[in-house]
Design an enzyme around this catalytic site. Sequence first.
Site, PDB file in Angstrom:
ATOM      1  N   LEU A 155       0.887  -1.001   0.069  1.00 55.50           N
ATOM      2  CA  LEU A 155      -0.049   0.022  -0.221  1.00 55.50           C
ATOM      3  C   LEU A 155       0.784   1.177  -0.112  1.00 55.50           C
ATOM      4  O   LEU A 155       1.735   1.247   0.828  1.00 55.50           O
ATOM      5  CB  LEU A 155      -1.099   0.116   1.337  1.00 55.50           C
ATOM      6  N   ASP A 156       0.771   2.094  -1.103  1.00 60.53           N
ATOM      7  CA  ASP A 156       1.647   3.244  -1.353  1.00 60.53           C
ATOM      8  C   ASP A 156       1.980   4.122   0.010  1.00 60.53           C
ATOM      9  O   ASP A 156       1.059   4.103   0.711  1.00 60.53           O
ATOM     10  CB  ASP A 156       1.380   3.837  -2.449  1.00 60.53           C
ATOM     11  N   ILE A 157       3.019   4.795   0.049  1.00 59.42           N
ATOM     12  CA  ILE A 157       3.216   5.642   1.280  1.00 59.42           C
ATOM     13  C   ILE A 157       2.198   6.713   1.304  1.00 59.42           C
ATOM     14  O   ILE A 157       1.933   7.137   2.452  1.00 59.42           O
ATOM     15  CB  ILE A 157       4.573   6.246   1.043  1.00 59.42           C
ATOM     16  N   ASP A 158       1.603   7.244   0.175  1.00 59.25           N
ATOM     17  CA  ASP A 158       0.637   8.199   0.284  1.00 59.25           C
ATOM     18  C   ASP A 158      -0.797   7.653   0.293  1.00 59.25           C
ATOM     19  O   ASP A 158      -1.705   8.672  -0.092  1.00 59.25           O
ATOM     20  CB  ASP A 158       0.892   9.381  -0.856  1.00 59.25           C
ATOM     21  N   SER A 159      -0.823   6.374   0.579  1.00 58.25           N
ATOM     22  CA  SER A 159      -2.198   5.903   0.651  1.00 58.25           C
ATOM     23  C   SER A 159      -2.443   5.309   2.086  1.00 58.25           C
ATOM     24  O   SER A 159      -1.503   4.987   2.619  1.00 58.25           O
ATOM     25  CB  SER A 159      -2.433   4.771  -0.470  1.00 58.25           C
TER      26      SER A 159
END
Length: 279
Positions: A155-159
Amino acid sequence: MNDNPAPPPGRPKIRVVKRAAAPAPTATASAATAPTTDNRGERISKLMAERGLCSRREADAYIERGLVFVDGERVNQLGTRAAPDAVIVLAGEAKAQQARQATILLHKPIGYVSGQAEDGHQPAVVLVGPRTQMEVDPQRFRPGSLQGLAPAGRLDIDSTGLLVLTQDGRVARQLIGEDSAIEKEYLVRVEGRLDERGLALLNHGLELDGKPLKPAKVSWQNEDQLRFVLKEGKKRQIRRMCELVGLRVTGLKRVRIGKVKLGDLPLGQWRYLREDERF
């Protein structure tokens, strides 16, 4: 001379293929432990992973410890092969070990990376501890749950949203194996204009990295938020898909993996996967 003497009456014969050049087993060795690189048959560790018994790495560890039985015979040497339809059973000790393996559901906040620390950002696993456990979780924190705990998917850092961390290779393979067909559902806030053709392309017809994407389910959740359901997880896939149709993602939250929902799990907190839950 026959290097594979018949087993005693009543004992099932293991279907294992030996390398032709290998020396004959000694009087104390079982034919099941003979190593091979012969193309006939399949590596037992591969068969175990394909059947969901464990991961290939775990299979190798169980084989080395003599905790795997193939057609009734104990196997304890890596590289052993067997017929594709061989009966493979884990010893009770291995099954007990699997029962102790933890799978954790975390509501990941923005600013944490899924895996190992990078660019000064902490991995999500640092949020797993007694102080951040969901209050109503019936299982209490066990320090042993942290050993070998790894993300099953990213899960991406900005998600934000649902992130699965597990010690269980069976769970990891189910979620991120090459043949995984588990749905992942996201709520995605966007800016920009999307016409009917763009929405159709989001559902099917886009390519990333020169390869066509699998069909998705994309629909409007409300006037500025889309609902995505995917069966794959390429790096920053949803953001890149939206860019291809002229949208900019301003917020992304994963709310479901398979049948397991984020639900009311508070941001930054975690709980154990319940026994009645399955992906």
